[in-house]
Motif scaffolding. Structure first.
Motif, PDB file in Angstrom:
ATOM      1  N   GLU A  62      -6.225  10.976   3.142  1.00  0.00           N
ATOM      2  CA  GLU A  62      -5.794  10.069   4.208  1.00  0.00           C
ATOM      3  C   GLU A  62      -6.187   8.633   3.887  1.00  0.00           C
ATOM      4  O   GLU A  62      -5.405   7.701   4.109  1.00  0.00           O
ATOM      5  N   GLU A  65      -3.819   7.321   1.272  1.00  0.00           N
ATOM      6  CA  GLU A  65      -2.496   7.061   1.847  1.00  0.00           C
ATOM      7  C   GLU A  65      -2.498   5.764   2.661  1.00  0.00           C
ATOM      8  O   GLU A  65      -1.568   4.966   2.582  1.00  0.00           O
ATOM      9  N   ARG A  66      -3.560   5.569   3.442  1.00  0.00           N
ATOM     10  CA  ARG A  66      -3.654   4.339   4.226  1.00  0.00           C
ATOM     11  C   ARG A  66      -3.794   3.126   3.315  1.00  0.00           C
ATOM     12  O   ARG A  66      -3.204   2.072   3.584  1.00  0.00           O
ATOM     13  N   ARG A  68      -2.603   2.835   0.277  1.00  0.00           N
ATOM     14  CA  ARG A  68      -1.284   2.605  -0.328  1.00  0.00           C
ATOM     15  C   ARG A  68      -0.337   1.936   0.671  1.00  0.00           C
ATOM     16  O   ARG A  68       0.381   1.002   0.337  1.00  0.00           O
ATOM     17  N   MET A  69      -0.367   2.422   1.930  1.00  0.00           N
ATOM     18  CA  MET A  69       0.500   1.856   2.961  1.00  0.00           C
ATOM     19  C   MET A  69       0.195   0.375   3.188  1.00  0.00           C
ATOM     20  O   MET A  69       1.108  -0.460   3.244  1.00  0.00           O
ATOM     21  N   TRP A  70      -1.105   0.032   3.282  1.00  0.00           N
ATOM     22  CA  TRP A  70      -1.462  -1.361   3.528  1.00  0.00           C
ATOM     23  C   TRP A  70      -1.189  -2.242   2.320  1.00  0.00           C
ATOM     24  O   TRP A  70      -0.871  -3.428   2.468  1.00  0.00           O
ATOM     25  N   GLU A  72       1.391  -1.906   0.384  1.00  0.00           N
ATOM     26  CA  GLU A  72       2.823  -2.193   0.486  1.00  0.00           C
ATOM     27  C   GLU A  72       3.099  -3.235   1.563  1.00  0.00           C
ATOM     28  O   GLU A  72       3.940  -4.127   1.374  1.00  0.00           O
ATOM     29  N   ILE A  73       2.405  -3.137   2.688  1.00  0.00           N
ATOM     30  CA  ILE A  73       2.599  -4.098   3.776  1.00  0.00           C
ATOM     31  C   ILE A  73       2.216  -5.501   3.318  1.00  0.00           C
ATOM     32  O   ILE A  73       2.943  -6.471   3.550  1.00  0.00           O
ATOM     33  N   ASP A  79       4.852  -5.633   8.593  1.00  0.00           N
ATOM     34  CA  ASP A  79       4.934  -4.193   8.796  1.00  0.00           C
ATOM     35  C   ASP A  79       6.216  -3.846   9.552  1.00  0.00           C
ATOM     36  O   ASP A  79       7.061  -4.711   9.792  1.00  0.00           O
ATOM     37  N   SER A  80       6.364  -2.586   9.954  1.00  0.00           N
ATOM     38  CA  SER A  80       7.600  -2.141  10.598  1.00  0.00           C
ATOM     39  C   SER A  80       7.753  -2.680  12.014  1.00  0.00           C
ATOM     40  O   SER A  80       8.816  -2.545  12.620  1.00  0.00           O
TER      41      SER A  80
END
Length: 252
Positions: A62, A65-66, A68-70, A72-73, A79-80
């Motif tokens: 987790e 994943e977080r 990696r997500m940040w 990309e942001i 963000d979305s």
């Protein structure tokens, strides 16, 4: 309501810990002095270890994943939900405004110093004796008479970079326009060279900045600070000089 996977896992952990910690009260075990249920406790300890290891691995996945997500942001800048994110290359959490202003001053000073290094002829091209990254830097190659000011704004919420002593023919273009009264007036427009200098100064300042999720649609402002680049056109300088002259005359 059905239990989630995480909730079920926590329940199993609690049950296993209860088995491990429970003191045996069976009469036969107390009479013999040897607990016949120790094997059950060992099995419970083994199963508990496996469950805890799985939870640890899941938490690690987790976190990855977080992260990696940040990443990309921050790469795309939002963000979305339309919140904007930015982190300058020289931004450091906990850095004071004085430290940021000092860093900006040092970067401008270095650019000016490198821009003054002579270009020497070698073969068919020009080779700079200064750092390669400053060869065509707007700050380093701006006219020598230009000076810069870096100060912290009121309330410590901004850093203001001032550009002074701008040669009129280098920095400004006079345009004749018709004002709101229908009379002809002069409007001063920045040259491409001055606009490029201001954009570079803005970039130097923003390198120390960060945005943690601003959204102008909801009046949410999460920037570490704001960077302003200020330069006065000839008309503004003339008005200021006139005001200062009037003040001196009144004091005399």
């Amino acid at each position: 309501m059905a239990k989630s996977k995480a909730s079920k896992t926590r329940t199993r952990i609690d049950i296993l810990r209860a088995v491990i910690d429970k003191e045996c009260t069976a009469p036969i075990c107390q009479e013999s002095g040897t607990c016949r249920h120790e094997g059950e406790k060992d099995a419970a300890r083994h199963m508990l270890g496996r469950l805890l290891e799985k939870l640890k691995e899941a938490a690690g996945d987790e976190r990855e994943e977080r992260a990696r997500m940040w990443a990309e942001i921050y790469e795309r800048g939002y963000d979305s939900h339309g919140n904007t994110y930015h982190q300058g290359s020289k931004y450091r959490a906990g850095q004071s405004m004085k430290e940021r202003a000092a860093g900006i001053r040092a970067d401008i000073k270095m650019a000016r110093r490198a821009g003054k290094a002579p270009l020497v002829q070698e073969g068919k091209g020009l080779v700079s004796q200064a750092l390669e990254t400053y060869r065509f830097d707007p700050v380093g190659e701006a006219p020598d008479q230009i000076t810069f000011r870096v100060r912290i704004g009121a309330g410590y919420g901004s850093i203001r970079i001032g550009v002074d002593n701008i040669p009129q023919e280098w920095g400004w273009i006079a345009e004749e326009v018709v004002d709101y009264r229908g009379e002809k007036a002069i409007r001063w427009r920045r040259t491409k060279a001055l606009a490029g200098l201001e954009a570079e100064l803005k970039a130097i300042g923003e390198a120390y900045n960060a945005d943690h999720g601003s959204n102008s649609m909801t009046d949410l402002f999460m920037k570490a600070f704001y960077v302003f680049v200020e330069s006065d056109d000839p008309a503004t300088l003339a008005r200021r000089a006139e005001r200062e002259r009037e003040i001196r005359e009144r004091r005399a």
